[in-house]
Design a protein around this motif. Structure first.
Motif, PDB file in Angstrom:
ATOM      1  N   SER A   1      39.061  45.148  34.431  1.00 14.83           N
ATOM      2  CA  SER A   1      40.382  45.095  35.072  1.00 14.83           C
ATOM      3  C   SER A   1      40.777  46.435  35.684  1.00 14.83           C
ATOM      4  O   SER A   1      41.624  46.481  36.571  1.00 14.83           O
TER       5      SER A   1
ATOM      6  N   SER B   1      35.783  51.518  47.665  1.00 12.67           N
ATOM      7  CA  SER B   1      36.100  50.104  47.450  1.00 12.67           C
ATOM      8  C   SER B   1      34.874  49.307  47.022  1.00 12.67           C
ATOM      9  O   SER B   1      34.902  48.094  46.985  1.00 12.67           O
TER      10      SER B   1
ATOM     11  N   SER C   1      37.466  36.701  45.393  1.00 10.15           N
ATOM     12  CA  SER C   1      38.695  36.783  44.606  1.00 10.15           C
ATOM     13  C   SER C   1      38.413  37.716  43.439  1.00 10.15           C
ATOM     14  O   SER C   1      37.279  38.170  43.259  1.00 10.15           O
ATOM     15  N   ARG C   2      39.416  37.968  42.655  1.00 11.50           N
ATOM     16  CA  ARG C   2      39.215  38.820  41.482  1.00 11.50           C
ATOM     17  C   ARG C   2      38.253  38.168  40.493  1.00 11.50           C
ATOM     18  O   ARG C   2      37.686  38.837  39.644  1.00 11.50           O
TER      19      ARG C   2
ATOM     20  N   ALA D   1      42.700  33.376  40.736  1.00 13.27           N
ATOM     21  CA  ALA D   1      43.103  34.389  41.709  1.00 13.27           C
ATOM     22  C   ALA D   1      42.916  33.841  43.123  1.00 13.27           C
ATOM     23  O   ALA D   1      42.067  32.986  43.368  1.00 13.27           O
TER      24      ALA D   1
ATOM     25  N   GLU E   1      43.809  43.122  49.481  1.00  6.82           N
ATOM     26  CA  GLU E   1      44.864  42.144  49.773  1.00  6.82           C
ATOM     27  C   GLU E   1      45.892  42.720  50.745  1.00  6.82           C
ATOM     28  O   GLU E   1      46.343  42.029  51.661  1.00  6.82           O
ATOM     29  N   LYS E   2      46.242  43.986  50.586  1.00  9.61           N
ATOM     30  CA  LYS E   2      47.179  44.642  51.500  1.00  9.61           C
ATOM     31  C   LYS E   2      46.597  44.706  52.912  1.00  9.61           C
ATOM     32  O   LYS E   2      47.302  44.439  53.889  1.00  9.61           O
TER      33      LYS E   2
ATOM     34  N   ASN F   1      40.828  46.469  39.446  1.00 11.76           N
ATOM     35  CA  ASN F   1      41.731  45.595  40.191  1.00 11.76           C
ATOM     36  C   ASN F   1      42.362  46.284  41.394  1.00 11.76           C
ATOM     37  O   ASN F   1      42.759  45.622  42.348  1.00 11.76           O
ATOM     38  N   TYR F   2      42.450  47.621  41.371  1.00  8.84           N
ATOM     39  CA  TYR F   2      43.013  48.340  42.510  1.00  8.84           C
ATOM     40  C   TYR F   2      42.237  48.046  43.792  1.00  8.84           C
ATOM     41  O   TYR F   2      42.804  48.048  44.892  1.00  8.84           O
TER      42      TYR F   2
ATOM     43  N   PHE G   1      40.983  45.180  44.710  1.00  8.06           N
ATOM     44  CA  PHE G   1      41.524  43.935  45.259  1.00  8.06           C
ATOM     45  C   PHE G   1      42.953  44.108  45.744  1.00  8.06           C
ATOM     46  O   PHE G   1      43.352  43.507  46.737  1.00  8.06           O
ATOM     47  N   ASP G   2      43.742  44.946  45.062  1.00  6.66           N
ATOM     48  CA  ASP G   2      45.100  45.221  45.526  1.00  6.66           C
ATOM     49  C   ASP G   2      45.062  45.806  46.937  1.00  6.66           C
ATOM     50  O   ASP G   2      45.787  45.362  47.830  1.00  6.66           O
ATOM     51  N   ASP G   3      44.194  46.794  47.144  1.00  9.46           N
ATOM     52  CA  ASP G   3      44.059  47.425  48.463  1.00  9.46           C
ATOM     53  C   ASP G   3      43.542  46.431  49.500  1.00  9.46           C
ATOM     54  O   ASP G   3      44.027  46.392  50.633  1.00  9.46           O
TER      55      ASP G   3
END
Length: 123
Positions: A104, A74, A44-45, A9, A114-115, A107-108, A110-112
């Motif tokens: 997993s 978060s 990272s993830r 990742a 990363e945005k 994972n949201y 990390f999605d947030d």
């Protein structure tokens, strides 16, 4: 020679300070009262990279509460395994760690994150 990224990742920069108070191994071996402040450099993830002036042994684990943004949602709790150590200078050590059993479903987070990083960089 060409460098190949070994992580699964993407590494994301983060400014985070954690404290490690206890280390353990799977065979119930503990190191207590460690009191090691660490400066997390990237996440990272799969894990974290950090610097510390404390000498921490490779192969040991510690529990961590990691909050990647100001949003309390978060934050997550995870077990972190120290998998590599190198020396930055005679006082500072660089560590690479992996998350153990990171679900997993989180994972949201990390999605947030990363945005938010992409927005800061104007992407």
């Amino acid at each position: 020679m060409e460098y190949t990224e070994k992580r699964k990742a993407e590494r994301l920069p983060i400014d985070l300070i954690l404290g490690v108070s206890e280390l353990f191994k799977q065979d119930n071996e503990f190191i207590k009262n460690v009191n090691a402040p660490i400066e997390v450099l990237d996440i990272s993830r799969g894990g974290i990279g950090f610097h510390s002036e404390s000498e921490l042994p490779v192969g040991y684990y510690f529990n961590a509460r990691i909050q990647v943004t100001d949003d309390l949602h978060s934050a997550f709790y995870t077990v972190v395994k120290i998998i590599r150590k190198s020396y930055v200078d005679d006082k500072v050590h660089s560590y690479g760690c992996e998350f153990v059993g990171f679900p997993s479903v989180l994972n949201y987070i990390f999605d947030d994150f990363e945005k938010k990083i992409a927005e800061k960089m104007g992407k």
